[in-house]
Design an enzyme around this catalytic site. Structure first.
Site, PDB file in Angstrom:
ATOM      1  N   CYS A  32       0.829  -1.210   0.000  1.00 10.08           N
ATOM      2  CA  CYS A  32       0.000   0.000   0.000  1.00 10.08           C
ATOM      3  C   CYS A  32       0.864   1.262   0.000  1.00 10.08           C
ATOM      4  O   CYS A  32       1.512   1.562   0.995  1.00 10.08           O
ATOM      5  CB  CYS A  32      -0.914  -0.052   1.230  1.00 10.08           C
ATOM      6  SG  CYS A  32      -1.766   1.486   1.601  1.00 10.08           S
ATOM      7  N   CYS A  35      -0.038   3.890   2.607  1.00 15.00           N
ATOM      8  CA  CYS A  35       0.374   3.413   3.940  1.00 15.00           C
ATOM      9  C   CYS A  35       1.826   3.794   4.201  1.00 15.00           C
ATOM     10  O   CYS A  35       2.187   4.208   5.304  1.00 15.00           O
ATOM     11  CB  CYS A  35       0.221   1.895   4.042  1.00 15.00           C
ATOM     12  SG  CYS A  35      -1.473   1.301   3.856  1.00 15.00           S
TER      13      CYS A  35
END
Length: 107
Positions: A32, A35
């Site tokens: 991600c 993230c």
């Protein structure tokens, strides 16, 4: 996210739901991008406010039970737990100032 401890499905209740102080859980995954953008910001918040709020991270790929039970469908999702309940949910990467504003009640 070197400075923030990881929490697993098995440890979640003891480390998060039964904590005496608010706990921020960052639901994330290796793949991600957003993230990875938010990780250093959370490290800074942890360094500055770690005495007031516990910061933990949970890899959703390795721990599918807890994210599913809290209906985490997009990552990064940052949940704040207090007294065993979700008291704040922040979805998506945000700049530090926005995160601090959202977390003001807890830090």
């Amino acid at each position: 996210m070197a400075n923030i401890a990881a929490v697993t499905d098995a440890e979640f209740e003891a480390q998060v739901l039964k904590s005496d102080k608010p706990v921020l859980v960052d639901f994330w995954a290796e793949w991600c991008g957003p993230c990875r953008q938010v990780a250093p910001i959370l490290d800074e918040i942890n360094a500055e406010h770690g005495e007031k709020i516990t910061l933990l991270k949970m890899n959703v790929d390795e721990n599918p039970v807890t994210p599913s039970s809290y209906r985490v469908t997009g990552i990064p999702t940052i949940n704040v737990y207090q007294g065993g309940e979700v008291v704040k949910s922040i979805v998506g990467a945000k700049p530090k100032a926005a995160l601090l504003k959202e977390l003001a009640d807890f830090i």
